[in-house]
Write a protein that holds these residues in place. Structure first.
Motif, PDB file in Angstrom:
ATOM      1  N   THR A 238      -5.812 -42.213  -2.472  1.00 21.54           N
ATOM      2  CA  THR A 238      -6.453 -41.834  -3.738  1.00 21.54           C
ATOM      3  C   THR A 238      -7.850 -41.286  -3.484  1.00 21.54           C
ATOM      4  OG1 THR A 238      -5.218 -43.588  -4.862  1.00 21.54           O
ATOM      5  CG2 THR A 238      -7.085 -42.642  -6.038  1.00 21.54           C
ATOM      6  N   MET A 239      -8.587 -41.923  -2.590  1.00 19.45           N
ATOM      7  CA  MET A 239      -9.922 -41.425  -2.247  1.00 19.45           C
ATOM      8  C   MET A 239      -9.842 -40.026  -1.641  1.00 19.45           C
ATOM      9  SD  MET A 239     -11.679 -44.855  -0.640  1.00 19.45           S
ATOM     10  CE  MET A 239     -12.164 -46.241  -1.668  1.00 19.45           C
ATOM     11  N   GLN A 240      -8.848 -39.788  -0.799  1.00 23.83           N
ATOM     12  CA  GLN A 240      -8.688 -38.473  -0.189  1.00 23.83           C
ATOM     13  C   GLN A 240      -8.414 -37.398  -1.237  1.00 23.83           C
ATOM     14  OE1 GLN A 240      -5.483 -39.287   2.540  1.00 23.83           O
ATOM     15  NE2 GLN A 240      -6.858 -39.633   4.270  1.00 23.83           N
ATOM     16  N   CYS A 241      -7.693 -37.766  -2.292  1.00 24.45           N
ATOM     17  CA  CYS A 241      -7.327 -36.797  -3.329  1.00 24.45           C
ATOM     18  C   CYS A 241      -8.501 -36.417  -4.226  1.00 24.45           C
ATOM     19  CB  CYS A 241      -6.181 -37.339  -4.178  1.00 24.45           C
ATOM     20  SG  CYS A 241      -4.570 -37.302  -3.335  1.00 24.45           S
TER      21      CYS A 241
ATOM     22  N   GLU B  85       5.339 -25.756   3.207  1.00 24.93           N
ATOM     23  CA  GLU B  85       4.907 -27.147   3.183  1.00 24.93           C
ATOM     24  C   GLU B  85       4.468 -27.543   1.770  1.00 24.93           C
ATOM     25  OE1 GLU B  85       1.847 -27.548   6.107  1.00 24.93           O
ATOM     26  OE2 GLU B  85       3.250 -27.549   7.797  1.00 24.93           O
ATOM     27  N   PRO B  86       5.415 -27.913   0.902  1.00 23.98           N
ATOM     28  CA  PRO B  86       5.027 -28.342  -0.444  1.00 23.98           C
ATOM     29  C   PRO B  86       4.299 -29.683  -0.452  1.00 23.98           C
ATOM     30  CG  PRO B  86       7.403 -28.542  -0.121  1.00 23.98           C
ATOM     31  CD  PRO B  86       6.863 -27.803   1.068  1.00 23.98           C
ATOM     32  N   TRP B  87       4.594 -30.544   0.540  1.00 23.25           N
ATOM     33  CA  TRP B  87       3.868 -31.807   0.655  1.00 23.25           C
ATOM     34  C   TRP B  87       2.702 -31.605   1.610  1.00 23.25           C
ATOM     35  CZ3 TRP B  87       9.198 -31.794   0.123  1.00 23.25           C
ATOM     36  CH2 TRP B  87       9.705 -32.541  -0.953  1.00 23.25           C
ATOM     37  N   ARG B  88       1.550 -32.181   1.261  1.00 21.41           N
ATOM     38  CA  ARG B  88       0.342 -31.967   2.053  1.00 21.41           C
ATOM     39  C   ARG B  88      -0.018 -33.223   2.848  1.00 21.41           C
ATOM     40  NH1 ARG B  88      -1.398 -27.185  -0.546  1.00 21.41           N
ATOM     41  NH2 ARG B  88       0.574 -26.307  -1.308  1.00 21.41           N
ATOM     42  N   GLY B  89      -1.227 -33.271   3.392  1.00 22.18           N
ATOM     43  CA  GLY B  89      -1.563 -34.288   4.380  1.00 22.18           C
ATOM     44  C   GLY B  89      -2.177 -35.570   3.864  1.00 22.18           C
ATOM     45  N   SER B  90      -2.250 -35.777   2.555  1.00 25.68           N
ATOM     46  CA  SER B  90      -2.865 -36.991   2.041  1.00 25.68           C
ATOM     47  C   SER B  90      -1.980 -38.202   2.294  1.00 25.68           C
ATOM     48  CB  SER B  90      -3.121 -36.844   0.538  1.00 25.68           C
ATOM     49  OG  SER B  90      -3.456 -38.088  -0.045  1.00 25.68           O
ATOM     50  N   LEU B  91      -2.601 -39.371   2.412  1.00 26.69           N
ATOM     51  CA  LEU B  91      -1.848 -40.614   2.527  1.00 26.69           C
ATOM     52  C   LEU B  91      -1.160 -40.962   1.212  1.00 26.69           C
ATOM     53  CD1 LEU B  91      -4.347 -42.800   4.594  1.00 26.69           C
ATOM     54  CD2 LEU B  91      -2.230 -41.748   5.388  1.00 26.69           C
ATOM     55  N   LEU B  92      -1.550 -40.295   0.139  1.00 22.39           N
ATOM     56  CA  LEU B  92      -0.900 -40.454  -1.164  1.00 22.39           C
ATOM     57  C   LEU B  92      -0.203 -39.135  -1.489  1.00 22.39           C
ATOM     58  CD1 LEU B  92      -0.875 -42.929  -3.113  1.00 22.39           C
ATOM     59  CD2 LEU B  92      -2.486 -41.668  -4.530  1.00 22.39           C
ATOM     60  N   GLU B  93       0.788 -38.796  -0.654  1.00 21.92           N
ATOM     61  CA  GLU B  93       1.432 -37.485  -0.755  1.00 21.92           C
ATOM     62  C   GLU B  93       2.182 -37.281  -2.058  1.00 21.92           C
ATOM     63  OE1 GLU B  93       4.811 -39.792  -0.458  1.00 21.92           O
ATOM     64  OE2 GLU B  93       3.040 -39.985   0.818  1.00 21.92           O
ATOM     65  N   ASP B  94       2.608 -38.366  -2.713  1.00 24.24           N
ATOM     66  CA  ASP B  94       3.336 -38.250  -3.969  1.00 24.24           C
ATOM     67  C   ASP B  94       2.416 -37.794  -5.107  1.00 24.24           C
ATOM     68  OD1 ASP B  94       1.921 -40.606  -3.869  1.00 24.24           O
ATOM     69  OD2 ASP B  94       3.661 -41.906  -4.095  1.00 24.24           O
ATOM     70  N   PHE B  95       1.254 -38.454  -5.248  1.00 28.06           N
ATOM     71  CA  PHE B  95       0.295 -38.030  -6.266  1.00 28.06           C
ATOM     72  C   PHE B  95      -0.211 -36.622  -5.969  1.00 28.06           C
ATOM     73  CE2 PHE B  95      -4.056 -37.551  -7.823  1.00 28.06           C
ATOM     74  CZ  PHE B  95      -3.885 -37.850  -9.175  1.00 28.06           C
ATOM     75  N   GLU B  96      -0.441 -36.335  -4.703  1.00 28.51           N
ATOM     76  CA  GLU B  96      -0.919 -35.012  -4.283  1.00 28.51           C
ATOM     77  C   GLU B  96       0.077 -33.930  -4.682  1.00 28.51           C
ATOM     78  OE1 GLU B  96      -3.132 -33.499  -0.261  1.00 28.51           O
ATOM     79  OE2 GLU B  96      -1.192 -34.476  -0.022  1.00 28.51           O
ATOM     80  N   LEU B  97       1.376 -34.209  -4.506  1.00 27.75           N
ATOM     81  CA  LEU B  97       2.398 -33.250  -4.918  1.00 27.75           C
ATOM     82  C   LEU B  97       2.309 -32.989  -6.413  1.00 27.75           C
ATOM     83  CD1 LEU B  97       5.074 -31.681  -4.133  1.00 27.75           C
ATOM     84  CD2 LEU B  97       6.270 -33.701  -5.004  1.00 27.75           C
ATOM     85  N   GLY B  98       2.143 -34.061  -7.199  1.00 27.73           N
ATOM     86  CA  GLY B  98       2.025 -33.900  -8.642  1.00 27.73           C
ATOM     87  C   GLY B  98       0.842 -33.040  -9.042  1.00 27.73           C
TER      88      GLY B  98
END
Length: 442
Positions: free
Chosen positions: A289-292, A236-249
């Protein structure tokens, strides 16, 4: 805060304006796999698949049907059948509830696992590139040559590349009952185009110096070996944040990969005509963003992120919280003026003739100029127009557009406090005009 923000804007504008096009690469050096996550995308997916298959004939297209309530999967299967045979470059990844509809990241993880099983064991995974495209996305025909360049995927240390983003309907007036609704919808789409092609592109360009270029949810290119390095045992390279793109970065950067951004190519997507849907979308982004914020320690402790890079990422993550603080602080001078003059309205004139108007002018300028500047830049650099008055008008509208983020930040905070972390797709303009019922973010 205002002075610091103006300095920040100046710092990002200069590299953006001075940048020159870079050399191209050979796309045949890589294999390309487009991931298209879909949830109730019947009205747009047929043309998207056709575009991807005809424009990038050697690439594979993986459509992820996230248990759609409409005919999304059936449409993909109908495109799949070609001249009595089947398209070997088109793949359908079907998900079913309860596993489905749990977020875009989970849908992308499903496609990643399917691709992992499909590939030959001895394939060079450094030469396999995954491209995330929205169901209405249109990557420019030159995107593969651009991303294959020596300074991007030609550099083995680069794990991901983000394309510039444009609004495909920035010049298309929407249908509507009144002149105002049509004009408002068109201007809203144009402001989204301005935001991505100037302010966001400039921020991404400046991040090249800090080594913290972030990923977007559309036009996101990632080397398969980079995804492997952060996927873990659960793949699972993508995680559970609503901002999954920034989280991946964040995960790629802290794992030691470099990321890139290029305005030499772009991906076109549909700008929203509806203010309500726009606020829903930006609320989700703000909440993500807040989640990250949970990655602050990871970023700060990473030996792969420089101190300047960590500071830049922390500044980005602090944006919604600064907007919350600003919405409380900025009205203070006006409240003090009202309170001090409530008993004697005549003091207002004395107050202003005493020079207070200068303070208010400076106060207003610091709050508007960092946003107004993007209007003329958009007009000249993107639209190739020298109409400075129209550019200033767009800049003023953009300032108002940005201030809606104070509303979405509060909405995001309330959702976070109430534990409402569910993900829902943004409703398409075409769905609204066709009368298709799609669940909005609750």
């Amino acid at each position: 805060m205002s002075v610091a923000f103006i300095v920040y804007v100046v710092v990002i504008v200069v590299p953006y304006l001075r940048r020159k096009p870079a050399p191209l690469g050979d796309p045949d050096d890589f294999s390309w796999h487009f991931f298209v996550p879909c949830r109730d995308e019947e009205v747009v997916i047929r043309e998207t698949v056709r575009y991807l298959r005809t424009t990038f004939r050697r690439a594979h297209v993986w459509v992820v049907d996230d248990d759609s309530d409409d005919r999304t999967a059936r449409v993909v299967r109908s495109v799949w059948r070609r001249n009595g045979g089947y398209d070997p470059h088109l793949h359908l990844v079907a998900r079913r509830r309860p596993e489905a509809r749990t977020g875009k990241g989970d849908a992308l993880n499903a496609a990643y696992r399917e691709l992992d099983e499909w590939l030959e064991p001895d394939v060079d995974r450094d030469r396999v590139v995954v491209v995330v495209v929205d169901a209405d996305g249109r990557p420019a025909p030159n995107c593969l040559e651009v991303c294959a360049a020596d300074h991007l995927f030609g550099d083995e240390t680069v794990g991901a590349v983000q394309l510039d983003v444009r609004m495909s309907n920035a010049r298309t007036r929407p249908p509507g009952r009144t002149w105002f609704s049509r004009a408002f919808g068109l201007k809203l789409a144009q402001l989204q185009d301005l935001e991505f092609r100037t302010a966001i592109a400039a921020i991404q360009t400046s991040r090249g110096f800090t080594g913290t270029i972030s990923m977007g949810g559309n036009g996101q290119f990632t080397r398969l070996s980079a995804l492997d390095s952060i996927a873990g045992e659960d793949l699972e390279p993508w995680r559970g944040s609503l901002l999954e793109d920034f989280e991946l970065g964040v995960h790629l950067l802290t794992a030691g990969w470099r990321t890139g951004f290029t305005p030499d190519s772009h991906v076109a997507q549909e700008g929203l005509y509806s203010l309500r849907r726009f606020l829903v979308q930006r609320t989700r982004w703000g909440q993500g963003t807040m989640q990250c914020m949970r990655y602050l320690r990871r970023i700060w402790d990473s030996p792969h992120v420089s101190t300047l890079g960590a500071a830049e990422m922390m500044y980005y993550l602090a944006q919604p919280w600064m907007q919350l603080l600003g919405s409380l602080l900025y009205p203070v001078p006006f409240i003090l003026l009202l309170v001090s003059t409530a008993g004697d309205p005549g003091q207002v004139w004395t107050w202003f003739t005493g020079g207070a108007w200068i303070l208010f002018a400076i106060y207003g300028s610091f709050g508007l100029l960092p946003f107004i500047v993007w209007g003329p830049i958009y007009q000249m650099k993107c639209l190739r127009s020298r109409n400075i008055f129209r550019g200033l008008g767009m800049g003023l509208l953009y300032a108002g557009y940005i201030y809606t983020f104070y509303i979405t930040s509060w909405r995001a905070l309330f959702r976070l406090i109430r534990g409402r972390n569910g993900w829902a797709k943004t409703r398409r303009n075409t769905e609204a005009s066709a009368g298709v019922k799609v669940a909005l973010d609750s």
